[in-house]
Design an enzyme around this catalytic site. Structure first.
Site, PDB file in Angstrom:
ATOM      1  N   ASP A  92     -22.795 -11.650  -4.007  1.00  0.00           N
ATOM      2  CA  ASP A  92     -23.894 -11.030  -4.745  1.00  0.00           C
ATOM      3  C   ASP A  92     -24.524 -12.110  -5.630  1.00  0.00           C
ATOM      4  OD1 ASP A  92     -22.066 -11.386  -6.740  1.00  0.00           O
ATOM      5  OD2 ASP A  92     -22.023  -9.301  -7.389  1.00  0.00           O
ATOM      6  N   ASP A 294     -20.702  -2.205   0.087  1.00  0.00           N
ATOM      7  CA  ASP A 294     -19.592  -2.949  -0.493  1.00  0.00           C
ATOM      8  C   ASP A 294     -19.135  -2.102  -1.656  1.00  0.00           C
ATOM      9  OD1 ASP A 294     -20.398  -4.331  -3.350  1.00  0.00           O
ATOM     10  OD2 ASP A 294     -22.130  -3.949  -2.084  1.00  0.00           O
ATOM     11  N   CYS A 332      -3.160   9.352   9.231  1.00  0.00           N
ATOM     12  CA  CYS A 332      -3.467   7.930   9.114  1.00  0.00           C
ATOM     13  C   CYS A 332      -2.459   7.117   9.932  1.00  0.00           C
ATOM     14  CB  CYS A 332      -3.406   7.527   7.635  1.00  0.00           C
ATOM     15  SG  CYS A 332      -3.659   5.774   7.363  1.00  0.00           S
ATOM     16  N   CYS A 334      -1.793   3.866   9.556  1.00  0.00           N
ATOM     17  CA  CYS A 334      -1.394   2.608   8.907  1.00  0.00           C
ATOM     18  C   CYS A 334       0.128   2.511   8.782  1.00  0.00           C
ATOM     19  CB  CYS A 334      -2.067   2.452   7.537  1.00  0.00           C
ATOM     20  SG  CYS A 334      -1.210   3.220   6.155  1.00  0.00           S
ATOM     21  N   CYS A 337       1.760   4.711   6.025  1.00  0.00           N
ATOM     22  CA  CYS A 337       1.920   6.130   6.355  1.00  0.00           C
ATOM     23  C   CYS A 337       3.001   6.343   7.422  1.00  0.00           C
ATOM     24  CB  CYS A 337       0.584   6.735   6.786  1.00  0.00           C
ATOM     25  SG  CYS A 337      -0.558   6.870   5.392  1.00  0.00           S
ATOM     26  N   HIS A 363      -2.928   1.035   2.363  1.00  0.00           N
ATOM     27  CA  HIS A 363      -3.334   2.316   2.966  1.00  0.00           C
ATOM     28  C   HIS A 363      -4.830   2.573   2.758  1.00  0.00           C
ATOM     29  CE1 HIS A 363      -3.859   6.576   3.710  1.00  0.00           C
ATOM     30  NE2 HIS A 363      -4.395   6.646   2.504  1.00  0.00           N
TER      31      HIS A 363
HETATM   32 ZN   LIG Z   1      -2.168   5.251   5.694  1.00  0.00          ZN
END
Ligand SMILES: [Zn+2]
Length: 395
Positions: A92, A294, A332, A334, A337, A363
């Protein structure tokens, strides 16, 4: 080396999918730049974020300016070499800090990066609450450093010089970000100054091969100013557009602002909504034709113990999760999780263990990047509004 192509437009809304090519890789849009303010994602490596699907990162010029750290980065040959990464980067301009250290602080509207105060904050607000560390002149902006009280001066030319030294793929023109509490007259004056600064930025920028610049549309929450700013910034030779500044006094105003602005911008160029990233705002903005975001929310929420989930925002510091053996979000995919319970993460957060924040950051970033994958897939299959309805039921 740089190009932007729209691959498909949604039939029911202004949403679209595209490909933004940079020398360090491609970005599938709509997408979100993961914020690495001072050159780190606060709890996650760039490589790991990239494995989760992060295709671009945002770094803040102000944090390499106030301490002259950009001079060291310049000696390395730019941020890619300093950070030793090979992914697309954006910086930025430092203009946001005109707001966050200026009116943001004086009006008590949020803190750094809370561009968008909740309505409840606004209603009871005394107009002048705190110190204003910023003085805006035609030539540029004088800041009192919040870190050491030293006076520092940033002009459009210096912002571009610093951003050229940092060598991110995409850089932003220096603008004045106004407050939701700024008057019409002040917002207009600041917008006109931003327009003059935009041409100064382009002059300073020249035509480097390894970088492109986005111009920034200002004009606050005022229809005539937003339209005037969109037309003017669109008339200049920018690679893409940022939509910045105050987006009004409530979340609903954001849709109005985008609706005024986006139709006046060249539809073949990318559009970035600066500093916004809550789930409902993401859907509403993509629906209006935004390609890039962003936002610090995934990492900031993690530090405050909050998690993204398909059932909405979860506050994992709440004691009710101490007995919950299930993962943060059963849907999820990930690693956090797959492996950990809400109980364990809640325990770590309550005990202020850094590892709790690290798990939650991982996560949250995985989750938000996956949401963007789902959004792109939905646009491809003309199911954007179905997905929006399904996700926003809980947000
Ligand atoms: Zn997750």
């Amino acid at each position: 080396m740089f190009s932007f192509n729209i691959l498909k437009k949604d039939k029911e809304t202004k949403a679209r999918i595209g490909i933004l090519r940079t020398p360090h890789g491609i970005i599938h849009t709509p997408n979100i730049a993961i914020v690495a303010t001072k050159g780190s994602i606060r709890g996650l490596s760039f490589d790991k974020a990239n494995r989760f699907g992060a295709e671009i990162f945002m770094i803040n010029t102000f944090h390499f300016f106030h301490n002259n750290r950009y001079e060291i980065v310049k000696k390395f040959g730019g941020l890619h070499k300093f950070l030793n990464i090979n992914y697309p980067l954006m910086t930025d301009s430092g203009g946001f800090q005109i707001f966050s250290l200026g009116f943001g602080m004086e009006h008590g509207v949020g803190k750094v990066a809370d561009i968008f105060p909740e309505e409840s904050n606004i209603k009871n607000l005394p107009i002048s609450k705190g110190r204003n560390l910023v003085k805006v002149y035609e030539e540029g902006v004088e800041f009192i450093s919040p870190y050491n009280g030293r006076k520092i001066f940033l002009s459009p030319e210096l912002s571009i010089k610093i951003q050229k030294a940092l060598r991110a793929d995409i850089i932003f023109a220096f603008d004045e970000c106004t407050s939701p509490l700024s008057s019409y007259e002040y917002t207009k004056e600041a917008m006109q100054r931003t327009h003059r600064w935009a041409t100064r930025c382009l002059d300073e920028f020249g035509k480097p091969e390894n970088q492109v610049m986005f111009g920034i549309v200002q004009g606050g929450e005022y229809e005539d100013l937003r339209k005037e700013s969109a037309k003017y910034i669109n008339s200049l030779n920018f690679f893409g557009y940022g939509i910045g500044g105050s987006l009004g006094k409530s979340k609903k105003d954001i849709i109005k602002v985008l609706n005024w602005t986006i139709p006046l911008l060249d539809e073949n160029k990318p559009r970035h909504l600066l500093g916004i990233g809550e789930v409902d705002d993401i859907f509403n903005s993509i629906e209006q034709g935004i390609d890039l975001f962003d936002c610090v929310i995934p990492t900031r929420w993690a530090r405050h113990g909050a998690a993204f989930s398909y059932k909405g925002r979860l506050n994992l510091k709440s004691s009710k999760y101490l007995n919950d053996k299930r993962p943060i979000d059963p849907k999820c995919k990930c690693n956090i999780c797959k492996k950990y319970s809400k109980a364990y993460i809640s325990h770590l957060l309550k005990e202020k263990e850094i590892f709790g924040i690290i798990l939650l950051t991982e996560h949250n970033i995985f989750w938000i990047l996956n949401l963007f994958k789902e959004i792109r897939q939905a646009i491809k299959e003309n199911k954007f509004l179905d997905l929006k309805k399904r996700i926003l039921k809980y947000w």
